[in-house]
Design a protein around this motif. Structure first.
Motif, PDB file in Angstrom:
ATOM      1  N   ILE A  24       0.841  -1.205   0.000  1.00 26.70           N
ATOM      2  CA  ILE A  24       0.000   0.000   0.000  1.00 26.70           C
ATOM      3  C   ILE A  24       0.876   1.255   0.000  1.00 26.70           C
ATOM      4  N   VAL A  25       1.915   1.253   0.830  1.00 25.47           N
ATOM      5  CA  VAL A  25       2.821   2.408   0.906  1.00 25.47           C
ATOM      6  C   VAL A  25       3.480   2.659  -0.450  1.00 25.47           C
ATOM      7  N   ARG A  26       3.924   1.587  -1.096  1.00 29.51           N
ATOM      8  CA  ARG A  26       4.555   1.738  -2.414  1.00 29.51           C
ATOM      9  C   ARG A  26       3.594   2.407  -3.395  1.00 29.51           C
ATOM     10  N   GLY A  27       2.332   1.946  -3.386  1.00 30.18           N
ATOM     11  CA  GLY A  27       1.318   2.534  -4.271  1.00 30.18           C
ATOM     12  C   GLY A  27       1.047   3.996  -3.963  1.00 30.18           C
ATOM     13  N   MET A 130     -10.179  -5.746   2.611  1.00 33.76           N
ATOM     14  CA  MET A 130      -9.561  -6.991   2.143  1.00 33.76           C
ATOM     15  C   MET A 130      -8.851  -6.685   0.822  1.00 33.76           C
ATOM     16  N   PRO A 131      -7.575  -6.264   0.901  1.00 32.63           N
ATOM     17  CA  PRO A 131      -6.807  -6.048  -0.330  1.00 32.63           C
ATOM     18  C   PRO A 131      -6.225  -7.376  -0.828  1.00 32.63           C
ATOM     19  N   ASN A 132      -5.594  -7.369  -1.992  1.00 31.19           N
ATOM     20  CA  ASN A 132      -4.827  -8.558  -2.397  1.00 31.19           C
ATOM     21  C   ASN A 132      -3.409  -8.156  -2.799  1.00 31.19           C
ATOM     22  N   THR A 133      -2.575  -9.159  -3.033  1.00 32.27           N
ATOM     23  CA  THR A 133      -1.142  -8.890  -3.199  1.00 32.27           C
ATOM     24  C   THR A 133      -0.808  -8.132  -4.479  1.00 32.27           C
ATOM     25  N   SER A 134      -1.726  -8.119  -5.443  1.00 28.68           N
ATOM     26  CA  SER A 134      -1.467  -7.359  -6.675  1.00 28.68           C
ATOM     27  C   SER A 134      -1.437  -5.853  -6.406  1.00 28.68           C
ATOM     28  N   SER A 135      -1.822  -5.468  -5.181  1.00 30.17           N
ATOM     29  CA  SER A 135      -1.719  -4.054  -4.777  1.00 30.17           C
ATOM     30  C   SER A 135      -0.277  -3.561  -4.906  1.00 30.17           C
ATOM     31  N   SER A 136       0.684  -4.467  -4.754  1.00 28.09           N
ATOM     32  CA  SER A 136       2.094  -4.051  -4.779  1.00 28.09           C
ATOM     33  C   SER A 136       2.523  -3.531  -6.136  1.00 28.09           C
ATOM     34  N   ILE A 137       1.768  -3.869  -7.215  1.00 31.63           N
ATOM     35  CA  ILE A 137       2.093  -3.323  -8.533  1.00 31.63           C
ATOM     36  C   ILE A 137       0.979  -2.400  -9.037  1.00 31.63           C
ATOM     37  N   GLY A 138       0.128  -1.945  -8.098  1.00 30.73           N
ATOM     38  CA  GLY A 138      -0.925  -0.994  -8.469  1.00 30.73           C
ATOM     39  C   GLY A 138      -2.104  -1.626  -9.176  1.00 30.73           C
ATOM     40  N   LEU A 139      -2.216  -2.967  -9.153  1.00 32.92           N
ATOM     41  CA  LEU A 139      -3.322  -3.653  -9.820  1.00 32.92           C
ATOM     42  C   LEU A 139      -4.130  -4.483  -8.822  1.00 32.92           C
ATOM     43  N   SER A 141      -7.124  -5.428  -5.960  1.00 34.50           N
ATOM     44  CA  SER A 141      -8.585  -5.366  -5.870  1.00 34.50           C
ATOM     45  C   SER A 141      -8.904  -5.408  -4.387  1.00 34.50           C
ATOM     46  N   THR A 142      -9.506  -4.341  -3.881  1.00 33.21           N
ATOM     47  CA  THR A 142      -9.749  -4.229  -2.435  1.00 33.21           C
ATOM     48  C   THR A 142     -11.237  -4.132  -2.141  1.00 33.21           C
ATOM     49  N   GLY A 143     -11.709  -5.012  -1.269  1.00 37.36           N
ATOM     50  CA  GLY A 143     -13.078  -4.912  -0.760  1.00 37.36           C
ATOM     51  C   GLY A 143     -13.072  -4.109   0.532  1.00 37.36           C
ATOM     52  N   ILE A 144     -14.083  -3.262   0.715  1.00 41.10           N
ATOM     53  CA  ILE A 144     -14.140  -2.405   1.907  1.00 41.10           C
ATOM     54  C   ILE A 144     -15.545  -2.427   2.515  1.00 41.10           C
ATOM     55  N   ALA A 145     -15.595  -2.570   3.842  1.00 41.68           N
ATOM     56  CA  ALA A 145     -16.846  -2.413   4.588  1.00 41.68           C
ATOM     57  C   ALA A 145     -16.614  -1.346   5.658  1.00 41.68           C
ATOM     58  N   TYR A 146     -17.591  -0.480   5.875  1.00 36.91           N
ATOM     59  CA  TYR A 146     -17.452   0.633   6.827  1.00 36.91           C
ATOM     60  C   TYR A 146     -18.315   0.424   8.067  1.00 36.91           C
ATOM     61  N   SER A 147     -17.815   0.887   9.199  1.00 38.04           N
ATOM     62  CA  SER A 147     -18.674   0.966  10.387  1.00 38.04           C
ATOM     63  C   SER A 147     -19.574   2.186  10.225  1.00 38.04           C
ATOM     64  N   LYS A 148     -20.682   2.202  10.962  1.00 38.72           N
ATOM     65  CA  LYS A 148     -21.635   3.312  10.762  1.00 38.72           C
ATOM     66  C   LYS A 148     -21.107   4.647  11.282  1.00 38.72           C
ATOM     67  N   GLU A 149     -19.999   4.622  12.039  1.00 35.72           N
ATOM     68  CA  GLU A 149     -19.443   5.867  12.600  1.00 35.72           C
ATOM     69  C   GLU A 149     -18.622   6.668  11.579  1.00 35.72           C
ATOM     70  N   ILE A 150     -18.335   6.080  10.425  1.00 36.26           N
ATOM     71  CA  ILE A 150     -17.463   6.717   9.415  1.00 36.26           C
ATOM     72  C   ILE A 150     -18.120   7.952   8.820  1.00 36.26           C
ATOM     73  N   THR A 151     -17.347   9.026   8.675  1.00 39.22           N
ATOM     74  CA  THR A 151     -17.844  10.246   8.031  1.00 39.22           C
ATOM     75  C   THR A 151     -17.565  10.190   6.530  1.00 39.22           C
ATOM     76  N   LEU A 179     -16.087 -12.149  -1.062  1.00 37.39           N
ATOM     77  CA  LEU A 179     -15.148 -11.305  -1.818  1.00 37.39           C
ATOM     78  C   LEU A 179     -13.718 -11.839  -1.661  1.00 37.39           C
ATOM     79  N   THR A 180     -13.380 -12.273  -0.441  1.00 32.29           N
ATOM     80  CA  THR A 180     -12.063 -12.878  -0.190  1.00 32.29           C
ATOM     81  C   THR A 180     -11.860 -14.101  -1.084  1.00 32.29           C
ATOM     82  N   GLY A 181     -12.913 -14.897  -1.251  1.00 33.23           N
ATOM     83  CA  GLY A 181     -12.848 -16.092  -2.086  1.00 33.23           C
ATOM     84  C   GLY A 181     -12.588 -15.781  -3.547  1.00 33.23           C
ATOM     85  N   ILE A 182     -13.021 -14.600  -3.985  1.00 30.06           N
ATOM     86  CA  ILE A 182     -12.827 -14.224  -5.396  1.00 30.06           C
ATOM     87  C   ILE A 182     -11.528 -13.447  -5.592  1.00 30.06           C
ATOM     88  N   SER A 183     -11.408 -12.316  -4.905  1.00 33.97           N
ATOM     89  CA  SER A 183     -10.255 -11.441  -5.187  1.00 33.97           C
ATOM     90  C   SER A 183      -9.124 -11.565  -4.180  1.00 33.97           C
TER      91      SER A 183
END
Length: 286
Positions: A24-27, A130-139, A141-151, A179-183
């Motif tokens: 993530i930092v590299r990206g 839930m990111p995946n390892t292809s994040s290291s080359i900028g490709l 796929s990340t799934g995101i769920a938010y708590s209700k407190e998020i602005t 989503l984890t099972g797919i990406s």
């Protein structure tokens, strides 16, 4: 989202400095989303790892136990990237240091928003990802769920963070396992398919290098065809499958092995195992 509007001005603290944190930092740095000087990476003991990250990316690093509370207390965005077994203790210690509006972003598999908030002892704004390892080359796929407190502003920060390393899909938390099972685990299925294709080529007399180049380009091209044409995979498959031709003969062999249903079963089992690991993690914490 353009790089210009995607700049995050506030500092980001990574609590954990493993491969996903680095991806993530590299990206982020590559896309100029966050300045290296605004990124801090923490771990508990591995000085050599931190030195390596500092030299590579120019980020701030620390494993000083005395400085840790002060760093975390002043961090507006904390990315939890430690190993699951270390998460409970870290979250219990983190809770009292947080402000009401500190954003917690978790990349820890299996740890639910509810469990994180229970461990923190407060209803903190949490983004579970839930990111995946292809994040290291900028490709990635990340799934995101938010708590209700998020602005809305915090949502934007999370979208920008993960948009820097690939595509983002927002789901309800209970959908994160499928989503984890797919990406999340999906790259491994494709690598396995590639291994088999390369092995077939080698058995047929091609060199390992030829097999590698042919397989990599084929997989890359197939994914890009779906992306660029906008057509369904089934439609593209039909176009390359002449009646009674060699492609149809190959697909019939895959069908005899119940390829389609086997892949679906593998994705379902991955999701189920992810749920099991999350339950075990919760059990171990309580």
């Amino acid at each position: 989202m353009s790089q210009q509007q995607a700049m995050i001005a506030e500092p980001i603290t990574f609590y954990g400095a493993g491969s996903m944190a680095e991806a993530i930092v590299r990206g982020l740095i590559h896309k100029s989303v966050v300045q290296a000087a605004d990124i801090t990476m923490l771990n508990r003991s591995n000085t050599r790892r931190l030195d390596e990250l500092q030299q590579k990316y120019g980020v701030n690093v620390s494993n000083d136990a005395e400085a840790l509370p002060r760093i975390l207390q002043n961090a507006p965005v904390i990315v939890l990237a430690m190993k699951p077994k270390d998460a409970a203790e870290a979250l219990k210690q983190l809770g009292p240091l947080l402000s009401d509006d500190t954003l917690i972003v978790s990349v820890i598999a299996g740890l639910t928003i509810r469990t994180m908030q229970d461990l923190l002892g407060r209803k903190q704004p949490v983004a579970r990802t839930m990111p995946n390892t292809s994040s290291s080359i900028g490709l990635g796929s990340t799934g995101i769920a938010y708590s209700k407190e998020i602005t809305d502003k915090q949502r934007q920060t999370v979208m920008t963070l993960f948009g820097a390393v690939g595509t983002v899909t927002i789901v309800e938390e209970e959908k994160l396992e499928i989503l984890t099972g797919i990406s999340g685990s999906g790259p491994a299925y494709i690598y396995y398919m590639m291994e088999a294709m390369m092995a077939a080529g080698i058995r047929g007399g091609l060199t390992p290098q030829q097999c590698r180049e042919l397989t990599v380009q084929t997989v890359l091209g197939a994914a890009r065809m779906v992306q660029v044409t906008g057509e369904e995979p089934a439609a593209l498959r039909a176009k390359v499958t002449s009646p009674n031709g060699s492609t149809q003969a190959a697909l019939e062999v895959l069908d005899k092995g119940d390829f389609f249903e086997t892949v679906i079963a593998a994705v379902a089992r991955c999701a189920e195992r992810s749920r099991e690991m999350g339950a075990a993690l919760k059990e171990g914490i309580s």
